[in-house]
Design a protein around this motif. Structure first.
Motif, PDB file in Angstrom:
ATOM      1  N   UNK A   1       3.967  -6.681  -5.443  1.00 56.40           N
ATOM      2  CA  UNK A   1       5.389  -6.433  -5.591  1.00 56.40           C
ATOM      3  C   UNK A   1       5.624  -7.046  -7.092  1.00 56.40           C
ATOM      4  N   UNK A   2       4.901  -8.000  -7.599  1.00 55.60           N
ATOM      5  CA  UNK A   2       5.537  -8.317  -8.736  1.00 55.60           C
ATOM      6  C   UNK A   2       5.213  -7.007  -9.967  1.00 55.60           C
ATOM      7  N   UNK A   3       4.316  -6.158  -9.688  1.00 55.04           N
ATOM      8  CA  UNK A   3       4.169  -4.961 -10.685  1.00 55.04           C
ATOM      9  C   UNK A   3       5.424  -3.895 -10.296  1.00 55.04           C
ATOM     10  N   UNK A   4       5.569  -3.640  -9.137  1.00 59.87           N
ATOM     11  CA  UNK A   4       6.832  -3.037  -8.408  1.00 59.87           C
ATOM     12  C   UNK A   4       8.034  -3.616  -9.293  1.00 59.87           C
ATOM     13  N   UNK A   5       8.390  -4.787  -9.181  1.00 67.02           N
ATOM     14  CA  UNK A   5       9.484  -5.232  -9.652  1.00 67.02           C
ATOM     15  C   UNK A   5       9.580  -5.031 -11.021  1.00 67.02           C
ATOM     16  N   UNK A   6       8.541  -5.241 -11.891  1.00 67.96           N
ATOM     17  CA  UNK A   6       8.184  -4.951 -13.488  1.00 67.96           C
ATOM     18  C   UNK A   6       8.521  -3.577 -13.715  1.00 67.96           C
ATOM     19  N   UNK A   7       8.705  -2.657 -12.862  1.00 68.48           N
ATOM     20  CA  UNK A   7       8.777  -1.269 -13.066  1.00 68.48           C
ATOM     21  C   UNK A   7       7.456  -0.274 -13.186  1.00 68.48           C
ATOM     22  N   UNK A   8       6.420  -0.522 -12.594  1.00 69.32           N
ATOM     23  CA  UNK A   8       5.224   0.254 -12.444  1.00 69.32           C
ATOM     24  C   UNK A   8       5.533   1.394 -11.597  1.00 69.32           C
ATOM     25  N   UNK A   9       5.312   2.659 -11.901  1.00 64.20           N
ATOM     26  CA  UNK A   9       5.562   3.637 -11.049  1.00 64.20           C
ATOM     27  C   UNK A   9       4.416   3.721 -10.102  1.00 64.20           C
ATOM     28  N   UNK A  10       4.602   4.121  -9.019  1.00 58.93           N
ATOM     29  CA  UNK A  10       3.520   4.136  -8.123  1.00 58.93           C
ATOM     30  C   UNK A  10       3.379   5.582  -7.630  1.00 58.93           C
ATOM     31  N   UNK A  11       2.147   5.996  -7.311  1.00 59.21           N
ATOM     32  CA  UNK A  11       2.011   7.420  -6.926  1.00 59.21           C
ATOM     33  C   UNK A  11       2.735   7.810  -5.529  1.00 59.21           C
ATOM     34  N   UNK A  12       3.054   8.980  -5.522  1.00 64.20           N
ATOM     35  CA  UNK A  12       3.902   9.223  -4.241  1.00 64.20           C
ATOM     36  C   UNK A  12       2.972  10.275  -3.443  1.00 64.20           C
ATOM     37  N   UNK A  13       2.042  11.000  -4.000  1.00 69.16           N
ATOM     38  CA  UNK A  13       1.203  11.869  -3.453  1.00 69.16           C
ATOM     39  C   UNK A  13      -0.155  11.737  -3.640  1.00 69.16           C
ATOM     40  N   UNK A  14      -1.036  11.806  -2.631  1.00 67.62           N
ATOM     41  CA  UNK A  14      -2.394  11.878  -3.093  1.00 67.62           C
ATOM     42  C   UNK A  14      -3.185  12.773  -3.871  1.00 67.62           C
ATOM     43  N   UNK A  15      -2.748  13.786  -3.680  1.00 64.86           N
ATOM     44  CA  UNK A  15      -3.149  15.049  -4.762  1.00 64.86           C
ATOM     45  C   UNK A  15      -2.182  16.137  -4.960  1.00 64.86           C
ATOM     46  N   UNK A  16      -2.432  17.241  -5.644  1.00 63.05           N
ATOM     47  CA  UNK A  16      -1.656  17.850  -6.167  1.00 63.05           C
ATOM     48  C   UNK A  16      -1.093  19.204  -5.116  1.00 63.05           C
ATOM     49  N   UNK A  17      -2.080  19.375  -4.045  1.00 64.81           N
ATOM     50  CA  UNK A  17      -1.651  20.198  -2.981  1.00 64.81           C
ATOM     51  C   UNK A  17      -0.655  19.433  -2.126  1.00 64.81           C
ATOM     52  N   UNK A  18      -0.818  18.199  -1.807  1.00 65.97           N
ATOM     53  CA  UNK A  18       0.008  17.425  -1.179  1.00 65.97           C
ATOM     54  C   UNK A  18       1.724  17.486  -1.863  1.00 65.97           C
ATOM     55  N   UNK A  19       1.473  17.374  -3.095  1.00 67.38           N
ATOM     56  CA  UNK A  19       2.992  17.288  -3.870  1.00 67.38           C
ATOM     57  C   UNK A  19       3.517  18.877  -3.618  1.00 67.38           C
ATOM     58  N   UNK A  20       2.698  19.995  -3.936  1.00 68.55           N
ATOM     59  CA  UNK A  20       3.112  21.018  -3.836  1.00 68.55           C
ATOM     60  C   UNK A  20       3.600  21.494  -2.609  1.00 68.55           C
ATOM     61  N   UNK A  21       2.886  21.179  -1.496  1.00 69.27           N
ATOM     62  CA  UNK A  21       3.413  21.338  -0.013  1.00 69.27           C
ATOM     63  C   UNK A  21       4.678  20.879   0.274  1.00 69.27           C
TER      64      UNK A  21
ATOM     65  N   UNK B   1       0.825  -1.024  -0.050  1.00 69.02           N
ATOM     66  CA  UNK B   1      -0.053   0.091   0.016  1.00 69.02           C
ATOM     67  C   UNK B   1       1.184   1.174   0.062  1.00 69.02           C
ATOM     68  N   UNK B   2       0.752   2.083  -1.028  1.00 66.37           N
ATOM     69  CA  UNK B   2       1.631   3.201  -1.101  1.00 66.37           C
ATOM     70  C   UNK B   2       0.982   4.470  -0.288  1.00 66.37           C
ATOM     71  N   UNK B   3       1.812   5.269   0.493  1.00 64.12           N
ATOM     72  CA  UNK B   3       1.281   6.083   1.254  1.00 64.12           C
ATOM     73  C   UNK B   3       1.736   7.359   0.895  1.00 64.12           C
ATOM     74  N   UNK B   4       0.944   8.640   1.060  1.00 69.13           N
ATOM     75  CA  UNK B   4       1.163   9.931   0.521  1.00 69.13           C
ATOM     76  C   UNK B   4       2.466  10.499   1.394  1.00 69.13           C
ATOM     77  N   UNK B   5       3.399  10.998   0.629  1.00 70.70           N
ATOM     78  CA  UNK B   5       4.653  11.518   1.140  1.00 70.70           C
ATOM     79  C   UNK B   5       4.438  12.445   1.997  1.00 70.70           C
ATOM     80  N   UNK B   6       3.466  13.539   1.772  1.00 74.63           N
ATOM     81  CA  UNK B   6       3.079  14.490   2.638  1.00 74.63           C
ATOM     82  C   UNK B   6       2.362  14.314   3.814  1.00 74.63           C
ATOM     83  N   UNK B   7       0.931  13.745   3.435  1.00 77.82           N
ATOM     84  CA  UNK B   7       0.096  13.474   5.016  1.00 77.82           C
ATOM     85  C   UNK B   7      -0.093  12.028   5.311  1.00 77.82           C
ATOM     86  N   UNK B   8       0.285  11.326   4.520  1.00 79.87           N
ATOM     87  CA  UNK B   8       0.577   9.912   4.926  1.00 79.87           C
ATOM     88  C   UNK B   8      -0.748   8.915   4.758  1.00 79.87           C
TER      89      UNK B   8
END
Length: 73
Positions: free
Chosen positions: A47-67, A32-39
């Motif tokens: 894990x198979x998708x991650x090993x295959x190179x799938x890019x996972x989301x790092x932020x839940x929204x644009x506001x969290x990304x910008x903050x 389960x990926x978690x937002x880097x800003x708000x959690x």
């Protein structure tokens, strides 16, 4: 059908079930990926998708990304 025939059919059915069970996939782990800003949990990825190179989301929204980018610049 006598008892021997019945026992043979039961044994065959058990063997078929055992073969299916050996080939069945068990539960697979999920990350389960978690937002880097708000959690906040964002998405579930295998894990198979991650090993295959799938890019996972790092932020839940644009506001969290910008903050996050303002805080860590």
């Amino acid at each position: 059908m006598d008892e021997i025939d019945w026992a043979n059919k039961c044994e065959e059915a058990l063997q078929r079930a055992a073969r299916r069970e050996r080939h069945a996939e068990g539960a697979q782990p999920v990350l389960v990926t978690m937002c880097l800003f708000c959690g906040k949990p964002i998405e579930r990825v295998s894990p198979k998708d991650v090993k295959a190179g799938k890019l996972v989301k790092r932020w839940c929204c644009i506001e969290c990304r910008n903050s996050w980018s303002k805080e860590y610049e």
